[in-house]
Design an enzyme around this catalytic site. Structure first.
Site, PDB file in Angstrom:
ATOM      1  N   LYS A  38       0.837  -1.214   0.000  1.00 23.94           N
ATOM      2  CA  LYS A  38       0.000   0.000   0.000  1.00 23.94           C
ATOM      3  C   LYS A  38       0.867   1.256   0.000  1.00 23.94           C
ATOM      4  O   LYS A  38       0.637   2.181  -0.772  1.00 23.94           O
ATOM      5  CB  LYS A  38      -0.902   0.006   1.242  1.00 23.94           C
ATOM      6  N   ASN A  39       1.864   1.286   0.863  1.00 18.12           N
ATOM      7  CA  ASN A  39       2.643   2.515   1.015  1.00 18.12           C
ATOM      8  C   ASN A  39       3.620   2.748  -0.128  1.00 18.12           C
ATOM      9  O   ASN A  39       4.240   3.797  -0.209  1.00 18.12           O
ATOM     10  CB  ASN A  39       3.388   2.513   2.356  1.00 18.12           C
ATOM     11  N   CYS A 134      -5.330   8.398   9.340  1.00 17.04           N
ATOM     12  CA  CYS A 134      -5.358   7.803  10.685  1.00 17.04           C
ATOM     13  C   CYS A 134      -5.049   8.866  11.732  1.00 17.04           C
ATOM     14  O   CYS A 134      -4.129   9.661  11.569  1.00 17.04           O
ATOM     15  CB  CYS A 134      -4.316   6.696  10.790  1.00 17.04           C
ATOM     16  N   ARG A 139       0.675  14.866  13.089  1.00 16.30           N
ATOM     17  CA  ARG A 139       1.098  14.641  11.711  1.00 16.30           C
ATOM     18  C   ARG A 139       1.138  15.911  10.852  1.00 16.30           C
ATOM     19  O   ARG A 139       0.397  16.050   9.878  1.00 16.30           O
ATOM     20  CB  ARG A 139       0.209  13.571  11.066  1.00 16.30           C
ATOM     21  N   ASP A 322       4.346   0.901  12.007  1.00 17.28           N
ATOM     22  CA  ASP A 322       3.108   0.299  11.485  1.00 17.28           C
ATOM     23  C   ASP A 322       2.898  -1.131  11.980  1.00 17.28           C
ATOM     24  O   ASP A 322       1.853  -1.732  11.698  1.00 17.28           O
ATOM     25  CB  ASP A 322       3.108   0.317   9.950  1.00 17.28           C
ATOM     26  N   ARG A 414      -8.932  -0.232   4.699  1.00 20.29           N
ATOM     27  CA  ARG A 414      -8.138   0.799   4.009  1.00 20.29           C
ATOM     28  C   ARG A 414      -6.787   0.232   3.574  1.00 20.29           C
ATOM     29  O   ARG A 414      -6.241   0.648   2.557  1.00 20.29           O
ATOM     30  CB  ARG A 414      -7.880   1.972   4.959  1.00 20.29           C
TER      31      ARG A 414
HETATM   32  C1  UD1 Z   1       4.272   6.968   6.140  1.00 22.96           C
HETATM   33  C2  UD1 Z   1       3.347   5.776   5.991  1.00 22.96           C
HETATM   34  C3  UD1 Z   1       2.799   5.349   7.350  1.00 22.96           C
HETATM   35  C4  UD1 Z   1       3.947   5.103   8.320  1.00 22.96           C
HETATM   36  C5  UD1 Z   1       4.892   6.299   8.354  1.00 22.96           C
HETATM   37  C6  UD1 Z   1       6.144   6.051   9.199  1.00 22.96           C
HETATM   38  C7  UD1 Z   1       2.412   6.057   3.787  1.00 22.96           C
HETATM   39  C8  UD1 Z   1       1.226   6.331   2.928  1.00 22.96           C
HETATM   40  N1  UD1 Z   1       2.258   6.124   5.095  1.00 22.96           N
HETATM   41  O1  UD1 Z   1       3.484   8.028   6.673  1.00 22.96           O
HETATM   42  O2  UD1 Z   1       2.054   4.152   7.163  1.00 22.96           O
HETATM   43  O3  UD1 Z   1       3.422   4.912   9.605  1.00 22.96           O
HETATM   44  O4  UD1 Z   1       5.339   6.625   7.025  1.00 22.96           O
HETATM   45  O5  UD1 Z   1       6.806   4.935   8.753  1.00 22.96           O
HETATM   46  O6  UD1 Z   1       3.480   5.737   3.273  1.00 22.96           O
HETATM   47  N2  UD1 Z   1       6.431  14.717  10.407  1.00 22.96           N
HETATM   48  C9  UD1 Z   1       6.573  16.046  10.696  1.00 22.96           C
HETATM   49  N3  UD1 Z   1       6.490  16.930   9.648  1.00 22.96           N
HETATM   50  C10 UD1 Z   1       6.292  16.541   8.372  1.00 22.96           C
HETATM   51  C11 UD1 Z   1       6.154  15.169   8.086  1.00 22.96           C
HETATM   52  C12 UD1 Z   1       6.229  14.266   9.131  1.00 22.96           C
HETATM   53  O7  UD1 Z   1       6.759  16.441  11.837  1.00 22.96           O
HETATM   54  O8  UD1 Z   1       6.227  17.396   7.463  1.00 22.96           O
HETATM   55  C13 UD1 Z   1       6.487  13.743  11.512  1.00 22.96           C
HETATM   56  C14 UD1 Z   1       5.159  13.003  11.683  1.00 22.96           C
HETATM   57  O9  UD1 Z   1       4.250  13.752  12.459  1.00 22.96           O
HETATM   58  C15 UD1 Z   1       5.605  11.735  12.362  1.00 22.96           C
HETATM   59  C16 UD1 Z   1       6.974  11.480  11.728  1.00 22.96           C
HETATM   60  O10 UD1 Z   1       7.408  12.719  11.190  1.00 22.96           O
HETATM   61  O11 UD1 Z   1       5.739  11.953  13.728  1.00 22.96           O
HETATM   62  C17 UD1 Z   1       6.977  10.419  10.636  1.00 22.96           C
HETATM   63  O12 UD1 Z   1       6.102  10.799   9.615  1.00 22.96           O
HETATM   64  P1  UD1 Z   1       6.325  10.392   8.087  1.00 22.96           P
HETATM   65  O13 UD1 Z   1       7.563   9.583   7.951  1.00 22.96           O
HETATM   66  O14 UD1 Z   1       6.187  11.619   7.251  1.00 22.96           O
HETATM   67  O15 UD1 Z   1       5.080   9.460   7.843  1.00 22.96           O
HETATM   68  P2  UD1 Z   1       4.039   9.518   6.643  1.00 22.96           P
HETATM   69  O16 UD1 Z   1       4.745   9.751   5.353  1.00 22.96           O
HETATM   70  O17 UD1 Z   1       2.893  10.391   7.001  1.00 22.96           O
END
Ligand code: UD1
Length: 433
Positions: A38-39, A134, A139, A322, A414
């Site tokens: 999915k990711n 979620c 986030r 995850d 999902r």
């Molecule tokens: C992706 C995955 C999700 C997984 C996560 C971490 C997808 C669609 N989703 O989510 O399943 O749990 O990676 O492996 O691929 N953060 C910030 N600022 C930002 C972006 C992120 O502070 O601009 C923080 C987030 O709040 C979180 C951490 O960084 O605490 C990790 O987030 P991130 O790696 O960006 O996860 P996602 O890409 O949202």
């Protein structure tokens, strides 16, 4: 086009059912084939916006999130055709009709944010409702926006929408404050059509990022270093098309490994990339679970109760956040006291009250959970709070004494394709409510 033209609804796996009943206590036995990730597929679908040519994706799982992304792309003007039986998705962004991603899909799925990079790169603008998905933490998307700003984009917030514009993105040297998966992916896509090369330092190294990089490479940009903390991108002037096979889902595989372990079963997983699961396999072995490994299959054999462990979630190649909820279900039944430290998402413990309803002894202290393992959990009525939390409840129910009723199954759907019917094929007693 009507919805059914390209997103066929299938009745297999209980689509449309929102409650499931699980009778616990049966060890899972047999073979299961892991579906595409999915990711990986969601960012690759977003990356199809970069090119006017046709792209064909193979091993695309039939998931609610894939449908949501398909609808969003179609709204933007992309032609989308998905065939459930072959799990092939064909996309062609010949023309982009609008650069606005509306509230509906973005609220349902946070990965909608991944269209900002490619839209900005191709169209010079993007307008997107603030993201949902979620509820596992605040986030923010500051890292996405900061990186894009370094490439020349500017942003305004208006009526709950982020409006981004950049007449022409410039390549840049970007160092992320944190190796965010989504930010790395958005920047990779933006860099593919920018003016001049880009480097991303402290980039996420997740296999999903590597798969996206391979896809962008196929379109004609040159991406180097994906899977390491330093990625460089040489852009392409006229991106092409082609065929890409999506990598197997390491999180689905990990979930099924825990399903085998928690029920004291014996399950062979096929279509995996075992090296993507090194941290998970190591942790299961530490729990006393037997894991036989070949490059593309894993056999998990469990006898008796697991041992307690300490576990800390980290960016890849560390233990994946995850799979934290699923491991918490397993550790609720382990011998001894386990400690989990969740370092990636600050509120990823929404599944805890439901596990406690099943009898689990879990104490939360800030970002840590202390779990005192018990010999048994009891079936109960519980509610899936989010995607992976829902999977954890399903696993706990498969191991618990008696019958559990799980509500909110839409969350599980999902991110898992036909999970209930596949668990049934392994002997799990799961009934639709
Ligand atoms: C992706 C995955 C999700 C997984 C996560 C971490 C997808 C669609 N989703 O989510 O399943 O749990 O990676 O492996 O691929 N953060 C910030 N600022 C930002 C972006 C992120 O502070 O601009 C923080 C987030 O709040 C979180 C951490 O960084 O605490 C990790 O987030 P991130 O790696 O960006 O996860 P996602 O890409 O949202």
């Amino acid at each position: 086009m009507p919805d059914s033209w390209n997103i066929k609804l299938s009745s297999a796996g209980g689509v449309g059912v929102s409650v499931i009943l699980v009778e616990g206590g049966v060890p899972l036995m047999g073979k299961v084939r892991i579906k595409g990730a999915k990711n990986a597929v969601l960012p690759i679908m977003a990356a199809s916006l970069l090119s006017a040519e046709k792209v064909v994706l193979e091993e695309v799982p039939d998931l609610e999130d894939v449908r949501t992304m398909s609808r969003l792309l179609r709204h933007l003007g992309v032609e989308v055709f998905y065939d459930c039986s072959s799990e092939r998705l064909v996309l062609q962004a010949r023309r982009i009709m609008t650069c606005t991603a509306p509230y509906g899909p973005v609220r349902r799925m946070r990965a909608s944010i991944l269209i900002i990079g490619p839209l900005l790169a191709r169209m010079g603008r993007a307008r997107i409702s603030l993201p949902g998905g979620c509820a596992i933490g605040s986030r923010p998307i500051d890292l996405h926006l900061k990186g894009l700003a370094a490439m020349g984009a500017s942003f305004t917030m208006k009526n709950g929408y982020i409006e981004a514009s950049a007449p022409k993105l410039r390549g840049a040297n970007i160092c992320l404050d944190y190796p965010s998966v989504g930010a790395t992916e958005n920047l990779l896509m933006a860099a593919a059509l920018a003016e001049g090369p880009t480097t991303i330092e402290n980039a996420a190294a997740e296999p999903d990022v590597v798969d996206l990089a391979a896809f962008i490479d196929m379109l004609g940009a040159k991406v180097r270093g994906a899977g390491t903390p330093r990625i460089s991108v040489h852009p392409v002037a006229s991106p092409g098309g082609g065929k890409h096979r999506v990598i197997p889902d390491r999180i689905e595989a990990g979930t099924l490994m825990v399903a085998a372990a928690i029920t004291g079963g014996d399950v062979l997983l096929e279509n995996v990339i075992s090296r993507h699961l090194t941290a998970v396999t190591a942790k299961l072995r530490e729990c006393g679970v037997h894991v036989d490994e070949s490059p593309d299959s894993l056999r998990v054999v469990a006898r008796g109760r697991s041992r307690a462990v300490e576990l800390k979630t980290m960016p890849y190649p560390g233990f994946p956040t995850d799979l934290q909820p699923q491991f918490m279900a397993l550790l609720s039944l382990a011998r001894g006291t386990s400690v989990i430290a969740e370092t990636v998402f600050e509120r990823r413990y929404l599944h805890v009250p439901s596990l406690q309803r099943m009898g689990a002894r879990i104490h939360l202290e800030g970002r840590s959970a202390i779990i005192t393992g018990l010999p048994a959990l009891q079936g109960a009525t519980v509610h899936a709070p989010d995607l992976r939390g829902g999977a954890a409840l399903l696993l706990a129910a498969l191991a618990a004494r008696g019958v559990s009723e799980i509500h909110g199954v839409r969350h599980i759907r999902r991110g898992y394709s036909r999970l209930t019917s596949r668990l049934r094929a392994l002997g799990g007693r799961i009934y639709m409510g």
